[in-house]
Design a protein around this motif. Structure first.
Motif, mmCIF file in Angstrom:
data_model
loop_
_atom_site.group_PDB
_atom_site.id
_atom_site.type_symbol
_atom_site.label_atom_id
_atom_site.label_comp_id
_atom_site.label_asym_id
_atom_site.label_seq_id
_atom_site.Cartn_x
_atom_site.Cartn_y
_atom_site.Cartn_z
ATOM 1 N N UNK A 87 0.865 -1.205 0.209
ATOM 2 C CA UNK A 87 -0.529 -0.236 -0.149
ATOM 3 C C UNK A 87 0.508 1.473 -0.254
ATOM 4 N N UNK A 88 1.862 1.389 0.350
ATOM 5 C CA UNK A 88 3.224 2.186 0.493
ATOM 6 C C UNK A 88 3.529 2.266 -0.934
ATOM 7 N N UNK A 89 4.139 1.264 -1.518
ATOM 8 C CA UNK A 89 4.153 1.351 -2.648
ATOM 9 C C UNK A 89 3.064 2.211 -3.495
ATOM 10 N N UNK A 90 1.743 1.795 -3.437
ATOM 11 C CA UNK A 90 1.122 1.747 -4.307
ATOM 12 C C UNK A 90 0.803 3.786 -3.897
ATOM 13 N N UNK A 91 1.467 4.440 -2.740
ATOM 14 C CA UNK A 91 -0.167 5.188 -2.299
ATOM 15 C C UNK A 91 1.346 6.395 -3.124
ATOM 16 N N UNK A 92 2.223 6.529 -3.251
ATOM 17 C CA UNK A 92 2.875 6.847 -4.134
ATOM 18 C C UNK A 92 2.411 7.736 -5.544
ATOM 19 N N UNK A 149 -10.189 -5.408 3.029
ATOM 20 C CA UNK A 149 -9.303 -4.635 4.167
ATOM 21 C C UNK A 149 -8.245 -3.228 3.801
ATOM 22 N N UNK A 150 -8.200 -3.892 2.371
ATOM 23 C CA UNK A 150 -7.277 -3.041 1.107
ATOM 24 C C UNK A 150 -8.361 -1.905 0.545
ATOM 25 N N UNK A 151 -9.441 -2.462 0.245
ATOM 26 C CA UNK A 151 -10.992 -1.438 -0.249
ATOM 27 C C UNK A 151 -11.101 -0.842 0.842
ATOM 28 N N UNK A 152 -11.215 -1.259 2.114
ATOM 29 C CA UNK A 152 -11.814 -0.428 3.151
ATOM 30 C C UNK A 152 -11.019 1.150 3.739
#
Length: 172
Positions: A87-92, A149-152
């Motif tokens: 998620x942090x990698x995708x956040x950028x 969990x990722x969707x929420x």
């Protein structure tokens, strides 16, 4: 005594006010950068869905290229850590996409210069990221799968971000 309506065909929605029903008027208001709140929220939602797709695509790449790393069969602490990295990698890229699309389609420049505006935008995103992290970890502890969990995480972040960006980042 009620306030006179601005449009010939419209509905009144709490918080958003009067929303036109004529397609040309809807389109005209959607084309304005600082249009009415309903139009900003709609465009923000579209940008948010697209940014979420960027986030989901990057996380999906982790699932495709490193399935053992993202397995639901791992211990909960390992799942939390691996999903956090994904998620942090995708956040950028998702945050950069969100900033530029919101800046282009939804909000006018606020009281900050470009770099400060992007910094505040990103700071708000980081705060919502860590809030989403708490919820994601709780869901994994309760036994929910990674995808839920990722969707929420994504939905909670979107709600916090609209309010903060509208009234803090891009406010005049």
């Amino acid at each position: 005594m009620s306030t006179p309506r601005k449009y010939t065909a419209s509905i009144i929605v709490p918080v958003f006010g009067e929303i036109p029903l004529h397609p040309k008027v809807i389109f005209d208001e959607l084309m304005q950068t600082d249009g009415p709140l309903w139009a900003q929220f709609f465009k923000y939602g579209v940008c948010g869905v697209l940014s979420s797709l960027v986030l989901v695509m990057v996380v999906a790449m982790f699932h495709w290229y490193a399935p053992e790393y993202m397995s639901d069969d791992l211990l909960p602490d390992e799942r939390k850590n691996h999903l956090r990295v994904a998620l942090f990698t995708a956040f950028v890229p998702a945050n950069l996409f969100a900033y530029f699309t919101n800046r282009w389609l939804v909000f006018s420049s606020g009281k900050f210069g470009f770099w400060a505006e992007m910094g505040v935008f990103t700071f708000i995103s980081v705060i919502s990221f860590f809030g989403g992290e708490l919820g994601k970890n709780w869901m994994i502890d309760c036994g929910y799968p990674n995808w839920l969990a990722a969707g929420a995480f994504a939905v909670s972040s979107a709600l916090v971000n609209f309010v903060a960006r509208k009234f803090l980042v891009f406010s005049q």
